[in-house]
Design an enzyme around this catalytic site. Structure first.
Site, PDB file in Angstrom:
ATOM      1  N   HIS A 205     -12.953   8.231   1.840  1.00 28.46           N
ATOM      2  CA  HIS A 205     -12.404   6.653   2.045  1.00 28.46           C
ATOM      3  C   HIS A 205     -10.951   6.650   2.360  1.00 28.46           C
ATOM      4  CE1 HIS A 205     -11.267   2.843   1.109  1.00 28.46           C
ATOM      5  NE2 HIS A 205     -12.389   2.318   1.218  1.00 28.46           N
TER       6      HIS A 205
ATOM      7  N   GLU B 218     -14.814   2.331   8.901  1.00 28.96           N
ATOM      8  CA  GLU B 218     -14.043   1.370   8.189  1.00 28.96           C
ATOM      9  C   GLU B 218     -12.520   1.541   8.794  1.00 28.96           C
ATOM     10  OE1 GLU B 218     -15.638   0.263   3.947  1.00 28.96           O
ATOM     11  OE2 GLU B 218     -13.768   1.678   3.814  1.00 28.96           O
TER      12      GLU B 218
HETATM   13  P1  PGA Z   1     -13.013  -4.583   1.869  1.00 26.52           P
HETATM   14  O1  PGA Z   1     -12.908  -3.053   1.557  1.00 26.52           O
HETATM   15  O2  PGA Z   1     -14.597  -5.202   1.826  1.00 26.52           O
HETATM   16  O3  PGA Z   1     -12.356  -5.264   0.683  1.00 26.52           O
HETATM   17  O4  PGA Z   1     -12.032  -4.946   2.966  1.00 26.52           O
HETATM   18  C1  PGA Z   1     -13.917  -2.020   2.025  1.00 26.52           C
HETATM   19  C2  PGA Z   1     -13.756  -0.729   1.532  1.00 26.52           C
HETATM   20  O5  PGA Z   1     -12.746  -0.274   1.447  1.00 26.52           O
HETATM   21  O6  PGA Z   1     -14.742   0.102   1.305  1.00 26.52           O
END
Ligand code: PGA
Length: 222
Positions: free
Chosen positions: A99, A148
């Site tokens: 992440h 992401e």
């Molecule tokens: P969010 O975060 O849905 O709060 O934008 C997604 C993530 O970091 O996995």
């Protein structure tokens, strides 16, 4: 909708055990309102709540798979503070790896990410590897990829449907059959439009997953 969507709730560093169980109880009450025949739900609590969440899910036979938010790249042994994949596998079937918050705050590198994917694989944990953009290296043995973009995480400003499609077009040929998820400010107002993106197999959702009512509403809109 004929494809099975994976909806992954990433609780990040939130929810003590009691909060996690309260969430599950509320989810349990509403779950009959959702058609889950085309959805797989994966909840990723903190390490400290994994055991309690896993026990409750089993006991109540809830339609939830469990994931961890990270995994050690080392097998068990003298690695203070690390949680080995074999330990996680007692409670979970999946783990999130790489992440951007871990890359930024804990200096994780592409090399660390590969080590973690390999450790997960050795212990039959499915890895959900986060890609910050279309150039993030894809570990060969990753199972699931989550695009992401950093600008979209927790900002309320998701990527556009068009750009997600473009990024998926680039990632897909390199992904060798891995499932592709999108994450970053997914909420009840936008999940419907993203669900139909070509090649998309689901979502990684943090903020909008923390409240179980909101999460159930998200599932209804998939
Ligand atoms: P969010 O975060 O849905 O709060 O934008 C997604 C993530 O970091 O996995």
């Amino acid at each position: 909708m004929d494809k099975k969507l994976l909806v992954v709730a990433n609780w990040k560093s939130n929810k003590k055990i009691t909060d996690a169980i309260d969430w599950l109880k509320a989810f349990e009450k509403q779950i009959n309102e959702v058609n889950l025949s085309n959805i797989q739900v994966i909840v990723c609590p903190s390490f400290t709540a994994l055991s309690a969440v896993s026990s409750y899910v089993k006991q109540q036979n809830l339609p939830i798979s469990i994931g961890a938010q990270d995994v050690s790249g080392f097998d068990q042994g003298a690695y203070t503070g690390e949680v080995a994949a074999s330990m996680i596998a007692e409670f979970a079937t999946h783990c999130i790896i790489g992440h951007s918050e871990r890359r930024k705050n804990f200096c994780e590198t592409d090399y660390t990410v590969v080590r973690k994917v390999e450790a997960a694989k050795r212990n039959n944990l499915k890895s959900i590897v986060c890609l910050q953009d279309e150039n993030t290296p894809i570990p060969e043995r990753a199972d699931i990829l989550a695009y992401e973009p950093i600008f979209a995480i927790g900002t309320g400003k998701p990527d556009t449907r068009d750009n997600i499609s473009k990024v998926f077009e680039i990632i897909y040929p390199k992904a060798a059959g891995k499932l592709l998820l999108y994450g970053g400010s997914v909420d009840i107002g936008n999940i419907g439009q993203f669900a139909s993106v070509d090649k998309l197999s689901g979502f990684l959702i943090a903020t909008a997953s923390l409240d179980s009512n909101n999460f159930v509403e998200l599932l209804q809109k998939c």
